[in-house]
Design a protein around this motif. Structure first.
Motif, mmCIF file in Angstrom:
data_model
loop_
_atom_site.group_PDB
_atom_site.id
_atom_site.type_symbol
_atom_site.label_atom_id
_atom_site.label_comp_id
_atom_site.label_asym_id
_atom_site.label_seq_id
_atom_site.Cartn_x
_atom_site.Cartn_y
_atom_site.Cartn_z
ATOM 1 N N GLU A 296 -9.095 -4.481 -4.684
ATOM 2 C CA GLU A 296 -8.253 -5.599 -5.093
ATOM 3 C C GLU A 296 -7.153 -5.897 -4.075
ATOM 4 N N HIS A 297 -6.557 -4.856 -3.503
ATOM 5 C CA HIS A 297 -5.346 -5.050 -2.696
ATOM 6 C C HIS A 297 -5.560 -4.915 -1.192
ATOM 7 N N GLN B 125 -4.527 -7.812 1.146
ATOM 8 C CA GLN B 125 -3.103 -8.065 1.058
ATOM 9 C C GLN B 125 -2.302 -6.983 1.780
ATOM 10 N N LEU B 126 -2.675 -5.725 1.554
ATOM 11 C CA LEU B 126 -1.928 -4.624 2.163
ATOM 12 C C LEU B 126 -2.107 -4.624 3.679
ATOM 13 N N ARG B 127 -3.326 -4.876 4.123
ATOM 14 C CA ARG B 127 -3.547 -4.931 5.579
ATOM 15 C C ARG B 127 -2.778 -6.098 6.178
ATOM 16 N N ALA C 197 0.456 -2.708 6.225
ATOM 17 C CA ALA C 197 0.526 -1.340 5.706
ATOM 18 C C ALA C 197 -0.490 -0.454 6.423
ATOM 19 N N GLN D 64 0.376 4.443 4.134
ATOM 20 C CA GLN D 64 1.264 3.635 3.282
ATOM 21 C C GLN D 64 0.485 2.996 2.143
ATOM 22 N N SER D 65 -0.732 2.535 2.450
ATOM 23 C CA SER D 65 -1.560 1.923 1.407
ATOM 24 C C SER D 65 -1.900 2.951 0.338
ATOM 25 N N THR E 284 1.103 3.593 -1.796
ATOM 26 C CA THR E 284 1.360 2.430 -2.644
ATOM 27 C C THR E 284 0.384 2.376 -3.810
ATOM 28 N N LEU E 285 -0.899 2.625 -3.532
ATOM 29 C CA LEU E 285 -1.903 2.518 -4.593
ATOM 30 C C LEU E 285 -1.812 3.685 -5.570
ATOM 31 N N TRP F 26 0.902 5.007 -6.491
ATOM 32 C CA TRP F 26 1.996 4.615 -7.389
ATOM 33 C C TRP F 26 1.571 3.468 -8.282
ATOM 34 N N ASP F 27 0.807 2.515 -7.726
ATOM 35 C CA ASP F 27 0.430 1.339 -8.487
ATOM 36 C C ASP F 27 -0.525 1.678 -9.632
ATOM 37 N N ARG G 192 3.116 -3.807 -20.397
ATOM 38 C CA ARG G 192 4.297 -4.034 -19.578
ATOM 39 C C ARG G 192 3.995 -4.588 -18.193
ATOM 40 N N TYR G 193 2.947 -4.034 -17.572
ATOM 41 C CA TYR G 193 2.727 -4.382 -16.169
ATOM 42 C C TYR G 193 1.456 -5.179 -15.913
ATOM 43 N N GLY G 194 0.621 -5.352 -16.937
ATOM 44 C CA GLY G 194 -0.594 -6.134 -16.754
ATOM 45 C C GLY G 194 -1.669 -5.404 -15.993
ATOM 46 N N LEU H 75 -7.873 -9.827 10.110
ATOM 47 C CA LEU H 75 -8.523 -9.057 9.041
ATOM 48 C C LEU H 75 -10.012 -8.882 9.318
ATOM 49 N N PHE I 267 -3.328 -15.431 0.231
ATOM 50 C CA PHE I 267 -4.737 -15.452 -0.148
ATOM 51 C C PHE I 267 -4.965 -16.360 -1.345
ATOM 52 N N SER J 174 -2.912 -10.917 -4.783
ATOM 53 C CA SER J 174 -2.933 -9.649 -5.510
ATOM 54 C C SER J 174 -1.498 -9.156 -5.654
ATOM 55 N N ARG K 247 1.864 -3.518 -9.317
ATOM 56 C CA ARG K 247 2.485 -3.276 -10.631
ATOM 57 C C ARG K 247 3.961 -2.943 -10.452
ATOM 58 N N ARG K 248 4.702 -3.978 -10.091
ATOM 59 C CA ARG K 248 6.152 -3.846 -9.995
ATOM 60 C C ARG K 248 6.720 -5.247 -10.167
ATOM 61 N N LEU L 296 7.758 -1.901 4.044
ATOM 62 C CA LEU L 296 6.790 -1.297 4.958
ATOM 63 C C LEU L 296 7.334 -1.241 6.376
ATOM 64 N N PRO M 46 7.679 -8.222 -14.380
ATOM 65 C CA PRO M 46 6.522 -7.641 -13.689
ATOM 66 C C PRO M 46 5.625 -8.758 -13.139
ATOM 67 N N ARG N 248 2.517 -8.988 -12.332
ATOM 68 C CA ARG N 248 1.144 -9.198 -12.800
ATOM 69 C C ARG N 248 1.060 -9.953 -14.113
ATOM 70 N N VAL N 249 2.163 -10.074 -14.834
ATOM 71 C CA VAL N 249 2.090 -10.824 -16.085
ATOM 72 C C VAL N 249 2.561 -12.278 -15.904
#
Lengths: 234, 234
Positions: free
Chosen positions: A129-130, A133-135, A139, A143-144, A147-148, A150-151, A232-234, B55, B77, B81, B84-85, B97, B125, B127-128
């Motif tokens: 999914e990310h 975006q992260l690249r 990141a 780092q990715s 981040t993931l 934690w996510d 809360r976070y979807g 990319l 994009f 994406s 979750r924050r 980063l 958040p 994502r919601v």
């Protein structure tokens, strides 16, 4: 079927009668399995993240092996750890055999692959999914991964609790490396095995009820955490 | 700051397995007003942006910047994406980063959220949020990096007219401040409103690169004429 009624009565009186021996057994079980879960998480989650994000030759093979290791039979793990820790074994000098430490080692070996395999799946989905975006944001792979991790923290808590459930419920590994010594290495599962073989089915069943309650509570906590995070976070 | 533009693509090819997704991209992108990339589905619009942004690595040809574009480009994009924050933390993430101190990056993120009209939901958040809000968060996230060039892949594809207008206004503001906008769209009205020049892709090739008025008045290839005749005009 009267035995189930008796067992519940026994379980109830043991639990609420403040039976010191029972609390000792329950406490040791939880300590051993919690310690094993923490160590296995510290080992398994980074391995899962590495397998999810990195692309290298042989990765697919490792993933297949890791998935297969989820079905590792506890008695085999117990046997191997026993051989390693026994006096003549390569780690015999540590003097861990028949101590709670040995049980932690065995359960860690048992559930680390489970945590790694489940975390890999979770993180691979998140990476899909990310990834772009992260690249795009620049990141690095490290780092990715951080981040993931934690996510996906709420999903990973469920993963870790699944590992804990497996550790707390297994008997094959701890009985071999721990030896089921009263007051030292007797856990809920080994006590159940012992009481059953002694014919004290009521006590065995009572311990079983306690064990089931612990596992149930852990799973309830996991599902609550998950639904809360989705809200809360979807 | 020295410009990383112009960007020169010479005979860029990209094959994934046996599928050729880019046949021959030859194109120069100079600093200045927005460039809009149009073409049918599968013509290679997203691929062109991904190649420019780094990319995707071309299997042939060259992509040359005036100087190292590292950290000077950003991309939005089609389906943003979100981590979750909070929306604010998502916007600040790219700066984190890069090692920017917390107060500084939070201030920048808050400023960009204000400029896309989302200051009120900064702490919600991400994502919601609704699709339109997420699209604007994605734009704020790219803007926070202060890129010299910003690639956008059909950023308004799933937005209603009001949200589309809002996004276009933001892009115009960014262009006025000197950010080079390179955007794909199926919306020819949007191409006219925003673009200074049009790049027309057809089956993995750049067939035309012309000022917007000329492209719509007298397309230089039968493919472009057929495309313009076939697309709905809004």
């Amino acid at each position: 079927m009267a035995i189930f009624g008796d067992a519940f009565a026994t379980a109830f009186s043991l639990l609420f009668g403040g039976d010191r021996q029972l609390f000792g057994i329950v406490a040791l079980s939880l300590q051993v399995s919690l310690a094993a879960t923490l160590i296995a998480a510290a080992i398994g989650l980074p391995i899962g993240a590495a397998l999810a994000l990195a692309r290298f030759p042989g990765r697919q093979t490792i993933v297949v092996i890791l998935n297969a290791l989820m079905g590792l039979p506890p008695v085999v793990v117990g046997l191997v750890v026993y051989l390693l820790l026994s006096r003549a074994g390569p780690l015999g000098s540590l003097g861990l055999l028949f101590t709670p430490g040995a049980m932690v080692v065995a359960q860690t070996v048992l559930i680390a692959p489970i945590l790694a395999a489940l975390a890999r799946q979770t993180l691979e989905d998140a990476w899909a999914e990310h990834c772009d975006q992260l690249r795009s944001l620049g990141a690095s792979l490290m780092q990715s991964a951080a981040t993931l991790l934690w996510d996906t923290r709420y999903a990973l808590v469920t993963v870790v609790l699944a590992g804990f459930g497996r550790a707390a419920a297994e008997v094959g590994a701890v009985i071999i490396v721990g030896g089921n010594i009263a007051g030292v290495t007797r856990t809920m599962t080994t006590a159940i095995a012992l009481e059953t073989s002694k014919g004290d089915l009521g006590l065995a069943l009572a311990l079983g009820i306690v064990l089931l309650s612990v596992v149930l509570a852990v799973n309830a906590a996991a599902s609550w955490l998950k639904s809360m995070s989705v809200r809360r976070y979807g | 700051m020295a410009s990383i533009l112009p960007l020169q693509l010479s005979h860029v090819r990209l094959a994934i397995g046996t599928t050729i997704v880019a046949e021959d991209f030859t194109l120069a992108l100079a600093a200045g007003d927005p460039t809009i990339v149009v073409g049918a589905n599968g013509s290679g619009k997203s691929t062109l942006l991904r190649l420019c942004h780094g990319l995707a690595i071309p299997t042939g040809g060259t992509i040359a910047w005036a100087r190292d574009p590292k950290g000077q480009q950003a991309m939005v994009f089609q389906r943003p994406s979100m981590l979750r924050r909070s929306a604010l933390a998502n916007v600040a993430y790219g700066l984190k980063l890069r090692g920017m101190p917390r107060e500084m990056r939070t201030a920048i993120a808050r400023d960009r959220l204000c400029r896309v009209g989302l200051e009120a939901i900064a702490d919600r958040p991400a994502r919601v949020l609704s699709g339109g809000e997420q699209a604007r968060v994605a734009l704020a996230r790219a803007w926070a990096l202060d890129p010299q060039i910003l690639f956008l892949d059909e950023p308004t594809a799933s937005l209603d007219p009001a949200a589309t207008r809002a996004l276009e206004d933001i892009l115009r503001a960014m262009a006025d401040e000197g950010t080079k906008i390179v955007m794909t769209t199926h919306n020819l009205g949007q191409a006219r409103r925003l673009g200074a020049d049009i790049v027309f892709l057809h089956r993995g090739r750049v067939l035309e690169h012309a000022p917007v008025e000329r492209f719509f008045r007298s397309p230089g290839t039968p493919e472009a004429a057929a495309y313009l005749a076939g697309e709905l005009p809004w």
